[in-house]
Scaffold this motif. Structure first.
Motif, PDB file in Angstrom:
ATOM      1  N   MET B 130      12.647  -2.745   5.094  1.00  0.00           N
ATOM      2  CA  MET B 130      12.031  -3.677   4.171  1.00  0.00           C
ATOM      3  C   MET B 130      10.963  -2.919   3.379  1.00  0.00           C
ATOM      4  N   ALA B 131      10.552  -1.938   4.075  1.00  0.00           N
ATOM      5  CA  ALA B 131       9.193  -1.161   3.339  1.00  0.00           C
ATOM      6  C   ALA B 131       9.452   0.426   3.507  1.00  0.00           C
ATOM      7  N   ASN B 132       8.970   1.087   2.521  1.00  0.00           N
ATOM      8  CA  ASN B 132       8.575   2.433   2.671  1.00  0.00           C
ATOM      9  C   ASN B 132       7.619   2.775   2.944  1.00  0.00           C
ATOM     10  N   ARG B 133       7.118   4.094   3.154  1.00  0.00           N
ATOM     11  CA  ARG B 133       5.843   4.474   3.612  1.00  0.00           C
ATOM     12  C   ARG B 133       4.663   4.009   2.517  1.00  0.00           C
ATOM     13  N   GLN B 134       5.059   4.084   1.153  1.00  0.00           N
ATOM     14  CA  GLN B 134       3.961   3.636   0.358  1.00  0.00           C
ATOM     15  C   GLN B 134       3.447   2.304   0.291  1.00  0.00           C
ATOM     16  N   ASN B 135       4.449   1.459   0.307  1.00  0.00           N
ATOM     17  CA  ASN B 135       4.139   0.130   0.362  1.00  0.00           C
ATOM     18  C   ASN B 135       4.106  -0.607   1.905  1.00  0.00           C
ATOM     19  N   LEU B 136       3.999   0.109   2.692  1.00  0.00           N
ATOM     20  CA  LEU B 136       4.154  -0.481   4.191  1.00  0.00           C
ATOM     21  C   LEU B 136       2.934  -1.408   4.496  1.00  0.00           C
ATOM     22  N   ARG B 137       1.754  -0.639   4.154  1.00  0.00           N
ATOM     23  CA  ARG B 137       0.457  -1.385   4.400  1.00  0.00           C
ATOM     24  C   ARG B 137       0.433  -2.537   3.666  1.00  0.00           C
ATOM     25  N   GLU B 138       0.684  -2.461   2.332  1.00  0.00           N
ATOM     26  CA  GLU B 138       0.715  -3.649   1.720  1.00  0.00           C
ATOM     27  C   GLU B 138       1.360  -4.927   1.966  1.00  0.00           C
ATOM     28  N   MET B 139       2.622  -4.305   2.401  1.00  0.00           N
ATOM     29  CA  MET B 139       3.856  -5.566   2.848  1.00  0.00           C
ATOM     30  C   MET B 139       3.165  -6.153   4.432  1.00  0.00           C
ATOM     31  N   VAL B 140       2.460  -5.098   5.131  1.00  0.00           N
ATOM     32  CA  VAL B 140       1.948  -5.820   6.432  1.00  0.00           C
ATOM     33  C   VAL B 140       1.024  -6.764   6.068  1.00  0.00           C
ATOM     34  N   ILE B 141      -0.042  -6.362   5.218  1.00  0.00           N
ATOM     35  CA  ILE B 141      -1.039  -7.382   4.656  1.00  0.00           C
ATOM     36  C   ILE B 141      -0.575  -8.692   4.292  1.00  0.00           C
ATOM     37  N   LYS B 142       0.762  -8.443   3.519  1.00  0.00           N
ATOM     38  CA  LYS B 142       1.233  -9.729   2.925  1.00  0.00           C
ATOM     39  C   LYS B 142       1.771 -10.457   4.062  1.00  0.00           C
ATOM     40  N   ALA B 143       2.238  -9.984   5.000  1.00  0.00           N
ATOM     41  CA  ALA B 143       2.530 -10.860   6.526  1.00  0.00           C
ATOM     42  C   ALA B 143       1.475 -11.231   7.034  1.00  0.00           C
ATOM     43  N   LEU B 144       0.643 -10.481   7.208  1.00  0.00           N
ATOM     44  CA  LEU B 144      -0.735 -11.221   7.813  1.00  0.00           C
ATOM     45  C   LEU B 144      -1.219 -12.459   7.061  1.00  0.00           C
ATOM     46  N   LYS B 145      -1.174 -12.288   5.988  1.00  0.00           N
ATOM     47  CA  LYS B 145      -1.670 -13.541   4.878  1.00  0.00           C
ATOM     48  C   LYS B 145      -0.809 -14.608   5.183  1.00  0.00           C
ATOM     49  N   THR B 146       0.634 -14.718   5.312  1.00  0.00           N
ATOM     50  CA  THR B 146       1.349 -15.626   5.368  1.00  0.00           C
ATOM     51  C   THR B 146       0.766 -16.488   6.793  1.00  0.00           C
ATOM     52  N   VAL B 147       0.482 -15.786   7.793  1.00  0.00           N
ATOM     53  CA  VAL B 147       0.041 -16.309   8.920  1.00  0.00           C
ATOM     54  C   VAL B 147      -1.364 -16.970   8.979  1.00  0.00           C
ATOM     55  N   ARG B 148      -2.156 -16.763   7.935  1.00  0.00           N
ATOM     56  CA  ARG B 148      -3.373 -17.277   7.653  1.00  0.00           C
ATOM     57  C   ARG B 148      -4.366 -16.657   8.644  1.00  0.00           C
ATOM     58  N   ILE B 149      -4.186 -15.213   8.735  1.00  0.00           N
ATOM     59  CA  ILE B 149      -5.356 -14.330   9.252  1.00  0.00           C
ATOM     60  C   ILE B 149      -6.406 -14.004   8.515  1.00  0.00           C
ATOM     61  N   PRO B 150      -7.617 -14.355   8.764  1.00  0.00           N
ATOM     62  CA  PRO B 150      -8.750 -14.210   7.704  1.00  0.00           C
ATOM     63  C   PRO B 150      -9.078 -12.721   7.796  1.00  0.00           C
ATOM     64  N   ASP B 151      -9.133 -12.151   6.471  1.00  0.00           N
ATOM     65  CA  ASP B 151      -9.595 -10.769   6.428  1.00  0.00           C
ATOM     66  C   ASP B 151      -8.190  -9.971   6.917  1.00  0.00           C
ATOM     67  N   PRO B 152      -7.297 -10.006   6.252  1.00  0.00           N
ATOM     68  CA  PRO B 152      -6.096  -9.184   6.783  1.00  0.00           C
ATOM     69  C   PRO B 152      -6.348  -7.792   6.743  1.00  0.00           C
ATOM     70  N   ASP B 153      -6.901  -7.312   5.499  1.00  0.00           N
ATOM     71  CA  ASP B 153      -7.173  -5.854   5.440  1.00  0.00           C
ATOM     72  C   ASP B 153      -7.714  -5.284   6.644  1.00  0.00           C
ATOM     73  N   ARG B 154      -8.841  -5.850   6.955  1.00  0.00           N
ATOM     74  CA  ARG B 154      -9.437  -5.093   8.264  1.00  0.00           C
ATOM     75  C   ARG B 154      -8.716  -5.432   9.558  1.00  0.00           C
ATOM     76  N   ARG B 155      -8.004  -6.534   9.633  1.00  0.00           N
ATOM     77  CA  ARG B 155      -7.151  -6.772  11.040  1.00  0.00           C
ATOM     78  C   ARG B 155      -6.114  -5.905  11.063  1.00  0.00           C
ATOM     79  N   PHE B 156      -5.723  -5.396  10.151  1.00  0.00           N
ATOM     80  CA  PHE B 156      -4.677  -4.246  10.184  1.00  0.00           C
ATOM     81  C   PHE B 156      -4.876  -3.318  11.140  1.00  0.00           C
ATOM     82  N   ASP B 157      -6.061  -2.730  11.260  1.00  0.00           N
ATOM     83  CA  ASP B 157      -6.507  -1.632  12.219  1.00  0.00           C
ATOM     84  C   ASP B 157      -6.845  -2.196  13.577  1.00  0.00           C
ATOM     85  N   ALA B 158      -6.750  -3.517  13.691  1.00  0.00           N
ATOM     86  CA  ALA B 158      -7.421  -3.927  15.177  1.00  0.00           C
ATOM     87  C   ALA B 158      -6.476  -3.652  16.163  1.00  0.00           C
ATOM     88  N   TYR B 159      -6.769  -3.664  17.446  1.00  0.00           N
ATOM     89  CA  TYR B 159      -5.777  -3.814  18.466  1.00  0.00           C
ATOM     90  C   TYR B 159      -5.596  -4.911  19.145  1.00  0.00           C
TER      91      TYR B 159
END
Lengths: 342, 328
Positions: B130-159
């Motif tokens: 569903m994603a290639n290397r270029q747009n992977l991060r963007e797609m993941v952030i979009k997925a994080l946004k749909t579940v209403r996670i605040p500050d998705p850009d920063r949460r991407f790198d959280a454990y």
């Protein structure tokens, strides 16, 4: 009614080492690395100035989200950990000043017992049900004669409706409801005056929950105990408790009679909590949904309401001044700038 | 609340007369017997029952991830036309994620503790192209946004350990919904979460299923929660479906003695302790011979007929089925 347990201004802070949990790790790293300024120890305010009392024969409910300090409070009251400051008075004696490690030698140890959460994990897997119930009798009541011990354990087991033929079994051979009974039997073996129940039914199926709750109510009447009932399940609290205290980030934000807490809450947090109970799906319930997570309990601003940011009614006054106590009736109060009007 | 079901609607998930056995050292456990259930698009169906009633086994079989010790002895499962029981593992792997996905209980233990949550969601997108290397991060952030996670850009790198239980469950939901499946199975999604968080997570699941017109199965032991969020409810006991119907029908007029008892055992706010009653006995041992009705050992309405003839689902009112010889 006389107070059995009186807690005043009880606090528990934990010091965080180094730059742990800091908002900006880089800034504190540079400060520590390049200046000689002493490291400022950050404090986690787990329980922050709690006052309440429990009367003889009363059951008090304690509710709040995970991380609000319920368990820390319980372990201090049960004298399993020491407080930072404040007093715990039990039957007229200040038990808070006795270090937790020496408390087992006090006579109050047998009068203040706790039923731990999750009977599957809090029972010793290498103790039979008999051993578990006999342990406090051996250690604290000094019963050593085999026949005496046997008779006492069997009497307690009968009290909690535990069939005597199960006494020789290990925890893994017992069902959830039976384990809960063993856990309760261990705690009441010494006929305590105050029993702290930490989520006694959360690990049980609904079908057995009712029996255990009824057992607890019956035991309370028979033995004249007081209960401090900690639970997630607000419906259960409502059934069992006379009064309820609601905690948020280490502080009590509302206290009052159980029915009033559920039907006429004063604090917006209590309202959100009761609106979240499943089965109460009135159309307006989703209006009271809380967004986001609680603030950090690390060095909270003393001059601000800790609920600000999640609160639907807050304004900038809440960030400037600590909320006052509002008490429309003598036994019901909340700590809020804008309590809900009746 | 959904209006009356369309009679000609084609169910997305259709389980028919499913029986599952587990072969263990101490005998054959008949975990499921003759279980049938249908889930339509845009519908939330609840499966309710005590632990050990077969709720999770049904879901795992539908996803094709049943434990190797489990054997399907009868029945069929069709998911959007795909025969799940007959399909090859490769087909099932594509199906999981794109057509159906599952949320498990205890999000903390289901997530990989040593990889960032962004990478874990990325894995799903990557696996299904569903994603290639270029747009992977963007797609993941979009997925994080749909579940209403605040500050998705920063949460991407959280454990996972840096997040609260409710946030971890949102990550699980984001992962499950990353490839827009048509069926979502949520297995006790809020066990161990606070009431306030539970309400927020359940609202999120409901809103997303409505938005995407997904078929949703909610497995829970909490009847009150099922009543709040489900259109239809299926009550299971010891591997049998004992009753199914719309939430409203089931709550206003339960017809199976077990459903009625279950409702009586659940504290529902108000009332007194005398109003709630426990269910006597426990689940029967599923090894060895069982009576036709597996509830008969705990049932007050038990009579000779319950032991003599096989159970047949009766339709007591439209869309309300009861598996009992002597319904209430």
């Amino acid at each position: 009614m006389t107070a059995l347990l009186e807690v005043s201004d009880l606090k528990k802070y934990y010091a965080l080492g180094g730059n742990g949990l800091s908002d900006n790790a880089l800034v504190s790293w540079i400060r520590n690395r390049f200046t000689n300024a002493p490291k400022e120890a950050q404090m986690l305010h787990a329980v922050d100035g709690v006052n309440f009392m429990i009367s003889k024969g009363e059951s008090l409910g304690l509710v709040g989200e995970s991380g609000c300090g319920k368990s820390t409070l319980v372990s201090m009251l049960a004298r399993l950990s020491d407080s930072t400051s404040g007093t715990i008075e039990f039957a007229g004696k200040d038990i808070g000043s006795v270090p937790a490690k020496q408390f087992h030698a006090e006579p109050e140890r047998s009068e203040l017992q706790i039923v731990f959460q999750d009977p599957h994990e809090s029972l010793n897997p290498r103790f039979t049900a008999f051993d578990t119930i006999a342990e406090p009798l051996r250690r604290l009541a000094g019963l050593s004669k085999k026949t005496e011990l046997r008779a006492r354990v069997e009497a307690v087991a009968t009290q909690v409706d535990l069939p005597l033929q199960l006494l020789g079994r290990f925890p893994h051979q017992l069902s959830g409801g039976q384990k809960a009974r063993v856990n309760i039997a261990r705690a009441i073996a010494l006929s305590p005056k105050l029993l702290i129940l930490d989520e006694p039914t959360s690990a049980l199926d609904v079908s057995v929950q009712a029996v255990v709750l009824k057992l607890l109510v019956r035991l309370k009447q028979e033995l004249g105990m007081s209960y401090l009932f900690v639970s997630h399940d607000l419906n259960v609290v409502r059934l069992l408790c006379d009064r309820v205290i609601v905690m948020y980030l280490g502080q009590i934000i509302e206290e009052g009679p159980a029915e009033e807490i559920f039907t006429k809450p004063l604090h917006p947090y209590t309202q959100a909590l009761t609106a979240a109970i499943p089965g109460h799906n009135k159309d307006d319930a989703s209006k009271f949904r809380l967004e986001g997570d609680p603030l950090s309990p690390v060095d909270p601003d003393p001059d601000a309401c800790r609920f600000y940011g999640r609160c639907p009614n807050g304004n900038d006054l809440c960030t400037r001044a600590a909320p006052p106590k509002f008490s429309p009736t003598p036994n019901h109060y909340s700590v809020c700038h804008f309590p809900l009007s009746r | 609340m959904k209006e009356k079901r369309m009679p000609d609607a084609f169910p997305l998930l259709d389980i028919k007369n499913l029986s599952v056995e587990f072969r263990t050292r101490s005998g054959v456990v008949k975990a499921l017997e003759n279980v049938s259930l249908e889930v339509l698009r845009g519908e939330i169906v609840g499966i309710v029952g005590e632990s050990g009633s077969g709720k999770s086994v049904s879901a795992l079989t539908a996803m094709g991830i049943l434990d190797p010790a489990g054997h399907v002895t009868a029945g069929s499962i069709s998911l959007g036309g795909l025969d799940v029981l007959g399909a090859s593992e490769a087909v099932l792997q594509t199906m999981r994620g794109q057509q159906a996905s599952m949320i498990f209980q205890s999000p903390r233990t289901s997530l990989n503790p040593i990889r960032t949550v962004g990478k874990q969601i990325g894995d799903v997108l990557h696996r299904h192209n569903m994603a290639n290397r270029q747009n992977l991060r963007e797609m993941v952030i979009k997925a994080l946004k749909t579940v209403r996670i605040p500050d998705p850009d920063r949460r991407f790198d959280a454990y996972p350990f840096e997040m609260s239980g409710g946030m971890c469950q949102r990550i699980m939901i984001a992962m499950a919904l990353a490839c827009s499946p048509e069926l979502l199975i949520a297995d006790e999604p809020t066990t161990g979460l606070d009431v306030t968080t539970q309400a927020a997570i359940m609202d999120l699941i409901r809103d997303l299923s409505r938005e995407r017109n997904m078929a949703t199965v909610l497995i829970t032991h909490d009847l009150a929660m099922a009543a709040d969020y489900c259109d239809r409810i299926i009550v299971m006991h010891a591997g049998h479906v004992v009753e199914s119907g719309t939430s409203r029908d089931l709550f206003l007029s339960p017809r199976h003695p077990y459903t009625a008892k279950l409702m009586k055992a659940t504290p529902n706010g108000g009332g007194s302790l005398d109003d709630i009653a426990s269910i006597p006995g426990g689940l029967p041992d599923l090894r060895g011979e069982l009576p036709p009705c597996r509830f008969s050992g705990r049932c007050e309405r038990h009579e000779a007929i319950c032991d003599s003839s096989a159970l047949i689902a009766k339709e007591v009112s439209p869309d309300h089925f009861v598996n009992c010889q002597r319904p209430l």
